[in-house]
Enzyme design. Structure first.
Site, mmCIF file in Angstrom:
data_model
loop_
_atom_site.group_PDB
_atom_site.id
_atom_site.type_symbol
_atom_site.label_atom_id
_atom_site.label_comp_id
_atom_site.label_asym_id
_atom_site.label_seq_id
_atom_site.Cartn_x
_atom_site.Cartn_y
_atom_site.Cartn_z
ATOM 1 N N SER A 11 0.838 -1.193 0.000
ATOM 2 C CA SER A 11 0.000 0.000 0.000
ATOM 3 C C SER A 11 0.875 1.245 0.000
ATOM 4 O O SER A 11 1.636 1.482 0.947
ATOM 5 C CB SER A 11 -0.909 0.023 1.233
ATOM 6 O OG SER A 11 -1.543 1.282 1.357
ATOM 7 N N HIS A 51 -1.082 -1.287 -4.303
ATOM 8 C CA HIS A 51 -2.370 -1.056 -3.648
ATOM 9 C C HIS A 51 -2.565 0.442 -3.439
ATOM 10 O O HIS A 51 -1.728 1.117 -2.826
ATOM 11 C CB HIS A 51 -2.423 -1.792 -2.310
ATOM 12 C CG HIS A 51 -3.792 -1.819 -1.691
ATOM 13 N ND1 HIS A 51 -4.789 -2.659 -2.147
ATOM 14 C CD2 HIS A 51 -4.318 -1.114 -0.664
ATOM 15 C CE1 HIS A 51 -5.872 -2.467 -1.421
ATOM 16 N NE2 HIS A 51 -5.622 -1.530 -0.522
ATOM 17 N N ASP A 74 -4.843 3.119 -1.761
ATOM 18 C CA ASP A 74 -5.870 3.383 -0.747
ATOM 19 C C ASP A 74 -6.388 4.809 -0.895
ATOM 20 O O ASP A 74 -5.678 5.776 -0.609
ATOM 21 C CB ASP A 74 -5.287 3.205 0.661
ATOM 22 C CG ASP A 74 -5.199 1.743 1.067
ATOM 23 O OD1 ASP A 74 -6.193 1.023 0.887
ATOM 24 O OD2 ASP A 74 -4.135 1.338 1.569
ATOM 25 N N MET A 98 -11.313 -6.409 5.505
ATOM 26 C CA MET A 98 -10.566 -5.435 6.293
ATOM 27 C C MET A 98 -10.276 -6.039 7.667
ATOM 28 O O MET A 98 -11.185 -6.436 8.394
ATOM 29 C CB MET A 98 -11.369 -4.152 6.462
ATOM 30 C CG MET A 98 -11.526 -3.335 5.188
ATOM 31 S SD MET A 98 -9.945 -2.831 4.455
ATOM 32 C CE MET A 98 -9.201 -1.884 5.788
ATOM 33 N N GLY A 145 -9.096 3.640 7.641
ATOM 34 C CA GLY A 145 -8.896 5.066 7.836
ATOM 35 C C GLY A 145 -7.466 5.456 8.119
ATOM 36 O O GLY A 145 -7.033 6.534 7.738
ATOM 37 N N GLY A 191 -4.719 -4.819 6.437
ATOM 38 C CA GLY A 191 -4.699 -4.198 7.758
ATOM 39 C C GLY A 191 -3.904 -4.973 8.778
ATOM 40 O O GLY A 191 -4.214 -6.130 9.058
ATOM 41 N N GLY A 192 -2.860 -4.356 9.310
ATOM 42 C CA GLY A 192 -2.090 -4.979 10.375
ATOM 43 C C GLY A 192 -1.267 -6.167 9.957
ATOM 44 O O GLY A 192 -0.907 -6.997 10.788
#
Length: 217
Positions: free
Chosen positions: A7, A32, A34, A136, A141, A175-176
């Site tokens: 990302s 990616h 975002d 997700m 965010g 995510g993470g």
């Protein structure tokens, strides 16, 4: 083997072209993108012009993730020769079936994403239409959040649904992601792994990508 989609939200924007070139040389598979609007999610990232500035800087396809309200108004802006996927959020689309069909009308693959608190059941009627489902594993965010552990069960459940119904969409997770959990994500059924800080932090993109790809084998 999975596809790695770094990302660029976590990249150094002062040398974005160089960083994108670096992830390609290191072995990544997708870029990616975002996109955040400050309404659907509590942050603003960038728009189509930043993405388009990367055209010609890499041969990697764009994996566009629209975390925005009213995505139908902006989908065409993100269509380029490099765009392979455009993913929208189920929570942002009052007529998700129409939106998926609209994305496909441009000849790109259509994805749908769900937030951690959204049940997979909301996707039941469109799973035969989509090319990708993005789980997700943080609340969208902001980058750098910790992985939400129950996301693993969600990935497994989605893979079971796909197999039982004979469908062929890809499963992506965002995510993470770290070198410590990427193998668990792949074992659960994820085929596209989005990673931001785990790729761009520390200044050694090549080594970070290598470690992620090796751990997920």
């Amino acid at each position: 083997m999975f596809k790695l989609a770094p990302s660029i939200l976590a990249a150094d924007f002062s040398k974005l072209g160089e960083e994108v070139s670096g992830i390609e040389k290191a072995g990544a598979h997708l870029i990616h993108i975002d996109v955040m609007d400050g309404h659907f999610v509590p942050n603003i990232s960038f728009g189509a012009s930043v993405m388009k500035s990367l055209c010609g800087k890499s041969t990697l396809p764009f994996d566009v993730h629209l975390m925005i309200e009213n995505p139908d108004k902006y989908i065409e802006d993100f269509i380029t020769d490099a765009t392979e996927y455009i993913t929208v959020h189920q929570e942002a689309c009052p007529n998700i079936h129409r939106t998926i069909r609209y994305i496909k009308s441009f000849g790109v693959k259509a994805g749908v994403s769900v937030n951690p608190g959204t049940s997979l059941s909301v996707l039941d009627s469109i799973l035969n239409e989509v090319d990708l489902v993005l789980i997700m594993s943080v609340n969208p965010g902001f980058g750098g959040q910790s992985f939400i552990e129950f996301s693993l069960d969600k990935i497994r459940h989605l893979a079971e649904i796909r197999n039982s119904r004979g469908l062929n969409f890809e499963i992506e997770v965002d995510g993470g992601v770290t070198i410590h959990n990427v193998d668990s994500l792949v074992d659960a059924g994820a085929e596209i792994i989005v990673a931001g800080n785990s790729v761009f932090a520390g200044g050694n993109i090549n080594e970070n990508v290598r470690q992620l790809l090796n751990r997920g084998r």
